[in-house]
Design an enzyme around this catalytic site. Structure first.
Site, PDB file in Angstrom:
ATOM      1  N   GLY A 222     -16.322   3.668   2.288  1.00 46.79           N
ATOM      2  CA  GLY A 222     -14.949   4.160   2.338  1.00 46.79           C
ATOM      3  C   GLY A 222     -14.429   4.304   0.920  1.00 46.79           C
TER       4      GLY A 222
ATOM      5  CG  ASP B  89      -1.208  -1.201   2.830  1.00 46.35           C
ATOM      6  OD1 ASP B  89      -0.855  -0.007   2.742  1.00 46.35           O
ATOM      7  OD2 ASP B  89      -2.113  -1.699   2.121  1.00 46.35           O
TER       8      ASP B  89
ATOM      9  CB  ALA C  82       0.227   2.695  -3.457  1.00 48.89           C
TER      10      ALA C  82
ATOM     11  CG  HIS D 258      -7.119  32.391 -17.929  1.00 46.98           C
ATOM     12  ND1 HIS D 258      -8.167  32.022 -17.111  1.00 46.98           N
ATOM     13  CD2 HIS D 258      -7.652  32.983 -19.033  1.00 46.98           C
ATOM     14  CE1 HIS D 258      -9.309  32.397 -17.696  1.00 46.98           C
ATOM     15  NE2 HIS D 258      -9.028  32.977 -18.858  1.00 46.98           N
TER      16      HIS D 258
HETATM   17  P1  NAD Z   1     -11.944   2.395   4.449  1.00 44.42           P
HETATM   18  O1  NAD Z   1     -11.354   2.385   5.811  1.00 44.42           O
HETATM   19  O2  NAD Z   1     -11.621   3.471   3.494  1.00 44.42           O
HETATM   20  O3  NAD Z   1     -13.544   2.351   4.563  1.00 44.42           O
HETATM   21  C1  NAD Z   1     -14.242   1.333   5.240  1.00 44.42           C
HETATM   22  C2  NAD Z   1     -15.616   1.875   5.633  1.00 44.42           C
HETATM   23  O4  NAD Z   1     -16.389   0.792   6.078  1.00 44.42           O
HETATM   24  C3  NAD Z   1     -15.562   2.889   6.759  1.00 44.42           C
HETATM   25  O5  NAD Z   1     -16.294   4.035   6.394  1.00 44.42           O
HETATM   26  C4  NAD Z   1     -16.211   2.144   7.924  1.00 44.42           C
HETATM   27  O6  NAD Z   1     -16.935   2.992   8.793  1.00 44.42           O
HETATM   28  C5  NAD Z   1     -17.154   1.200   7.210  1.00 44.42           C
HETATM   29  N1  NAD Z   1     -17.512   0.002   7.958  1.00 44.42           N
HETATM   30  C6  NAD Z   1     -16.686  -0.753   8.735  1.00 44.42           C
HETATM   31  N2  NAD Z   1     -17.372  -1.816   9.221  1.00 44.42           N
HETATM   32  C7  NAD Z   1     -18.643  -1.727   8.740  1.00 44.42           C
HETATM   33  C8  NAD Z   1     -19.819  -2.531   8.878  1.00 44.42           C
HETATM   34  N3  NAD Z   1     -19.814  -3.656   9.604  1.00 44.42           N
HETATM   35  N4  NAD Z   1     -20.960  -2.137   8.239  1.00 44.42           N
HETATM   36  C9  NAD Z   1     -20.963  -0.997   7.490  1.00 44.42           C
HETATM   37  N5  NAD Z   1     -19.879  -0.204   7.337  1.00 44.42           N
HETATM   38  C10 NAD Z   1     -18.726  -0.569   7.947  1.00 44.42           C
HETATM   39  O7  NAD Z   1     -11.578   0.948   3.852  1.00 44.42           O
HETATM   40  P2  NAD Z   1     -11.672   0.391   2.370  1.00 44.42           P
HETATM   41  O8  NAD Z   1     -12.532   1.231   1.528  1.00 44.42           O
HETATM   42  O9  NAD Z   1     -11.988  -1.065   2.544  1.00 44.42           O
HETATM   43  O10 NAD Z   1     -10.186   0.544   1.873  1.00 44.42           O
HETATM   44  C11 NAD Z   1      -9.144  -0.177   2.534  1.00 44.42           C
HETATM   45  C12 NAD Z   1      -7.857   0.583   2.503  1.00 44.42           C
HETATM   46  O11 NAD Z   1      -7.365   0.675   1.184  1.00 44.42           O
HETATM   47  C13 NAD Z   1      -7.994   1.965   3.057  1.00 44.42           C
HETATM   48  O12 NAD Z   1      -7.003   2.170   4.027  1.00 44.42           O
HETATM   49  C14 NAD Z   1      -7.791   2.851   1.880  1.00 44.42           C
HETATM   50  O13 NAD Z   1      -7.101   4.027   2.212  1.00 44.42           O
HETATM   51  C15 NAD Z   1      -7.004   2.005   0.899  1.00 44.42           C
HETATM   52  N6  NAD Z   1      -7.390   2.357  -0.469  1.00 44.42           N
HETATM   53  C16 NAD Z   1      -7.031   3.576  -0.945  1.00 44.42           C
HETATM   54  C17 NAD Z   1      -7.442   3.966  -2.192  1.00 44.42           C
HETATM   55  C18 NAD Z   1      -7.057   5.329  -2.684  1.00 44.42           C
HETATM   56  O14 NAD Z   1      -6.144   5.907  -2.151  1.00 44.42           O
HETATM   57  N7  NAD Z   1      -7.741   5.881  -3.685  1.00 44.42           N
HETATM   58  C19 NAD Z   1      -8.255   3.152  -2.961  1.00 44.42           C
HETATM   59  C20 NAD Z   1      -8.623   1.930  -2.434  1.00 44.42           C
HETATM   60  C21 NAD Z   1      -8.179   1.543  -1.175  1.00 44.42           C
END
Ligand code: NAD
Length: 474
Positions: free
Chosen positions: A190, A319, A327, A451
């Protein structure tokens, strides 16, 4: 000072501090209760985002990008640097300094706005009273006409891979590794897994990401996810899809993982394991039993479209409530609630919240994906444009990715814009503005873009919806 406020905000993260500042701007006597303690053991405002999220991760992403570019980008410019090294104390120290600057900045803003800070854990009691257990253990109770719950989220812990802060770590742990591990396992491809996996990969760790789902980045548009997956692979990130972790055991030689994929059970040993499988609303100890505030099946505080909990004077934002854990979504909810409390017309448009993943190339989008529109039976046209044909991107040696625009087939209203490529975290803003004003692809196509800039990819994608992009065949 009287302990009765117009507004008490529980949580000084992005949603909470925006709520408090806006409330103070509107003349409401405001207080914030926050329990976060920084690396130096002192109370620190700004929540996850400023302390162990958005800001520190961007600091490390930028530092690691500079290092990676030395060997992967600069040679193409004719520049070579031998024996480049990373001084880890400076690498982590720079990040810590930035965090301090911004958490201190919130503290300063509170002072400027005459917002009272209470450092400790807040608990909502019946009748809009808030019990504070101070970081020093002392208890006190304050009250307000309105209480805004902005308690944020915490990482989800897997029962068979519990965080120990050293070998099995969460996002905060992955921001403070003092020596580049030889191997890093990441559970979850993720946002956090990709961003923090990229940081350590760029510094030389061999990073393996196990993702339970069969598709890569299923929430993004499929065309964008495909490009990103290809590029991450080229950078050395080993992303295994459909790989479900069954066990993680810390032994002397590392963390032993057992996972299953389509071929059966497999084993992997890594020096460190980052678990990034999502976050859950943090409401532990937040609510007394008789407040009347309800949680949904995922533990999130139930609110209506105005972030109201249904209990007189109790609101919840960020959240801790439904919607994306971003955020900037929290910022807007916080400000809107302060305005609703002050009798003004707050506003959050959930349909145009931009998503950004700060990898290289960056990924950004707003609105619907092509698949969502197909499933909903909405007629649409798409236009896309590759950065390979954008002079500025080529000059930067970063001509990777594309901009894809989706517009309604009949009205031409922009329904979604999806990008992967250089600087797209900034380019998406133009599209969000266009979408907020219910703009069409024709609107963007007729707006002058400087450009040579990366923004020409947005312009050309808009032209391409009507099959009249100039710098490619249509
Ligand atoms: P995420 O939901 O983005 O990704 C988690 C991933 O883990 C998913 O693809 C899911 O399928 C996978 N997963 C779940 N259980 C699993 C398992 N047992 N084995 C293998 N894969 C598994 O969550 P995150 O990356 O932990 O981020 C948390 C939150 O923080 C999110 O809601 C995200 O939007 C937010 N966040 C946003 C940003 C940004 O906007 N750039 C940056 C960091 C975090």
């Amino acid at each position: 000072m009287s302990d009765k406020f117009d507004v008490i905000v529980i949580g000084g993260g992005p949603a909470g501090y925006h709520a408090a500042i806006r409330a103070a701007q509107l003349g409401l006597k405001s207080a914030v209760v926050d329990a976060f303690v920084g690396k130096d053991g002192k109370a620190a405002l700004g929540g996850t985002c400023l302390n162990v999220g958005c800001i520190p991760s961007k600091a490390l992403l930028d530092s690691s990008k500079q290092f990676f570019n030395l060997s992967h980008n600069l040679p193409a410019h004719g520049i070579s640097v031998e024996n480049a090294k990373v001084d880890m104390a400076t690498f982590i120290g720079r990040k810590d300094k930035i965090v301090k600057q911004f958490t201190g900045g919130v503290d300063q803003l509170f002072k400027t706005n005459k917002i009272v800070s209470f450092f400790g854990k807040g608990k909502l009691l019946k009748g809009n009273e808030v019990e504070i257990t101070g970081n020093d253990g002392k208890k006190q109770t304050i009250s307000a006409t309105n209480v805004i719950l902005a308690s944020g989220s915490v990482p989800i812990e897997l029962p068979f891979a519990k965080f120990d802060g050293k070998n099995i770590i969460d996002n905060a742990g992955a921001l403070d590794i003092d020596k580049v591990p030889k191997t890093l396992g990441v559970i979850g491809a993720g946002v956090i897994g990709l961003e923090l996996g990229s940081v350590w990969n760029r510094l030389g760790a061999q990073v393996t990401i196990l993702e339970a789902l069969p598709d890569f980045l299923g929430t993004a548009d499929a065309d964008i996810a495909k490009v990103a997956q290809r590029e991450f692979k080229k950078q050395g990130l080993d992303i295994k899809l459909g790989a479900k972790l069954g066990k993680a055991e810390v032994k002397k030689d590392g963390v032993h993982l057992v996972y299953t994929d389509k071929d059966g059970e497999k084993e992997l040993v890594v020096d460190k394991l980052l678990v990034a499988v999502g976050r859950r609303a943090y409401t532990d100890g937040l609510l007394a039993d008789d407040t009347g505030v309800k949680l949904d099946e995922r533990g999130r505080i139930i609110v209506d479209e105005h972030c109201h909990t249904g209990v007189d004077g109790v609101w919840a934002v960020g959240d801790a409530v439904r919607g994306p854990m971003l955020a900037h979504k929290g910022f807007e909810e916080g400000m809107a609630v302060a305005e609703w409390i002050a009798g003004k017309a707050g506003h959050v448009n959930y349909d145009t919240i931009p998503w950004v993943i700060y990898t290289e190339p960056e990924i950004a989008w707003a609105g619907k994906t092509e698949k969502q529109l197909k499933d909903e039976g909405v007629p649409y046209r798409t236009g896309s444009f590759p950065f390979a044909a954008i002079g500025r991107a080529v000059a930067m040696n970063e001509a990777i990715g594309q901009v894809k625009m989706i517009a309604h087939a009949e009205t031409d209203r922009i329904l979604g814009v999806h990008m992967v490529g250089p600087g797209v975290s900034e380019l998406i803003a133009e599209c969000v503005v266009a979408m907020e004003f219910k703009g069409s692809s024709e609107d963007l196509a007729r707006i002058v873009h400087a450009h040579p800039t990366l923004s020409e990819a947005v312009h050309e994608a808009a032209l391409s919806v009507d099959k009249r992009a100039i710098h490619k065949g249509n």
